[in-house]
Design an enzyme around this catalytic site. Structure first.
Site, PDB file in Angstrom:
ATOM      1  N   TYR A 130       0.793  -1.175  -0.044  1.00  0.00           N
ATOM      2  CA  TYR A 130       0.226   0.170   0.210  1.00  0.00           C
ATOM      3  C   TYR A 130       0.839   1.255  -0.077  1.00  0.00           C
ATOM      4  O   TYR A 130       0.662   2.286  -0.571  1.00  0.00           O
ATOM      5  CB  TYR A 130      -0.887   0.054   1.120  1.00  0.00           C
ATOM      6  CG  TYR A 130      -1.959   1.035   1.534  1.00  0.00           C
ATOM      7  CD1 TYR A 130      -2.839   1.172   0.768  1.00  0.00           C
ATOM      8  CD2 TYR A 130      -1.572   2.319   2.409  1.00  0.00           C
ATOM      9  CE1 TYR A 130      -3.826   2.057   0.815  1.00  0.00           C
ATOM     10  CE2 TYR A 130      -2.335   3.303   2.433  1.00  0.00           C
ATOM     11  CZ  TYR A 130      -3.597   3.264   1.652  1.00  0.00           C
ATOM     12  OH  TYR A 130      -4.394   4.189   2.049  1.00  0.00           O
ATOM     13  N   ALA A 131       1.890   1.168   0.813  1.00  0.00           N
ATOM     14  CA  ALA A 131       2.608   2.561   0.926  1.00  0.00           C
ATOM     15  C   ALA A 131       3.509   2.645  -0.350  1.00  0.00           C
ATOM     16  O   ALA A 131       3.552   3.627  -0.723  1.00  0.00           O
ATOM     17  CB  ALA A 131       3.749   2.367   2.055  1.00  0.00           C
ATOM     18  N   ALA A 132       3.912   1.668  -1.075  1.00  0.00           N
ATOM     19  CA  ALA A 132       4.649   1.824  -2.261  1.00  0.00           C
ATOM     20  C   ALA A 132       3.864   2.183  -3.303  1.00  0.00           C
ATOM     21  O   ALA A 132       4.157   3.184  -4.222  1.00  0.00           O
ATOM     22  CB  ALA A 132       5.380   0.397  -2.742  1.00  0.00           C
TER      23      ALA A 132
END
Length: 257
Positions: free
Chosen positions: A162-164
């Site tokens: 998700y962060a990437a």
């Protein structure tokens, strides 16, 4: 005096429109005088959202945002229905949490497909139409808003996928802003903290609630309505000279230069 934020006569594509932030964006778009092309995988929630708005103002499109053909078709159908597409909100999202060493290939790929690759498909489809209009002499331009997250700027334990993907959306906004600025097409990101939606139920639960709220200077979660208003500002002419930027709508959860 003209209102600072108006979407009168504008048509906006909103992905992930069946609930939460997406639903709130559709409602705000229509309230500000615009039309919405509402996209969601869940046909039932999508129909409910459309039924709650004035007849003829919402075009419901069911399907996966990770389907490139659907993106092209939805934009074409929207143009046929409303005459043009003026804005896009890449909002659809999923989570598949796991620590890095335990994350499976499907968990990684599912999130990347929806958040990042899907957003590229819809940006390309809407952008092609906007560029064609500009080349034909239409000076209306357009606005693309990518729903990113503070996770894309800070990282997020248990959500490397998700962060990437959310970090990738920041770069997508900046690149689109540079390529399409000459056509009066703007592209920006909105980075939310914690919004009261089904996707954030875990972090708002008893286990994490106090720790999360302690990091938010305003001491509360955002409502979907607040999220929708911020997005619609960027879609409107009130933000006519704003492009390639990342707007934090997070109650102070992430503060930086």
């Amino acid at each position: 005096m003209h209102p600072i934020v108006s979407l009168e006569g504008r048509t906006i594509v909103v992905t992930g429109a069946g609930q939460g932030i997406g639903k709130a964006i559709v409602e705000t778009v229509v309230a500000l005088g615009g039309n919405a092309i509402a996209v969601d995988l869940n046909g039932d929630t999508l129909k409910a959202v459309a039924a709650q708005q004035p007849e003829g103002r919402v075009l419901a499109v069911q399907g996966s945002v990770a389907d490139a053909a659907l993106a092209d078709r939805a934009v074409a159908d929207g143009v046929a229905r409303f005459g043009a597409v003026h804005g896009l909100v890449n909002n659809a999202g999923i989570i598949r949490p796991a620590m890095i060493e335990k994350m499976t290939d499907p968990q990684w790929q599912d999130v990347i497909d929806v958040h990042l690759t899907g957003s590229f498909y819809w940006t390309r489809a809407a952008g092609r139409h906007m560029v064609e209009r500009a080349k034909a002499g239409d000076t209306t331009g357009g606005s693309i808003v990518n729903i990113s997250s503070d996770a894309g700027r800070k990282g997020s334990i248990g959500q490397i996928n998700y962060a990437a993907a959310k970090a990738g959306l920041l770069a997508m906004s900046m690149t689109a802003a540079r390529e399409w600025g000459r056509y009066n097409i703007r592209a920006n990101s909105v980075c939310f903290g914690v919004v009261e939606t089904p996707m954030t139920e875990v972090v708002r639960g008893e286990k994490f609630r106090d720790g999360m709220l302690a990091q938010i200077p305003m001491g509360r979660w955002s409502t979907p309505d607040e999220a929708g208003k911020a997005v619609c500002f960027l879609l409107s002419d009130g933000a006519s000279y704003v492009t390639g930027q990342h707007l934090g709508v997070n109650g102070g959860f992430h503060i930086s230069l």
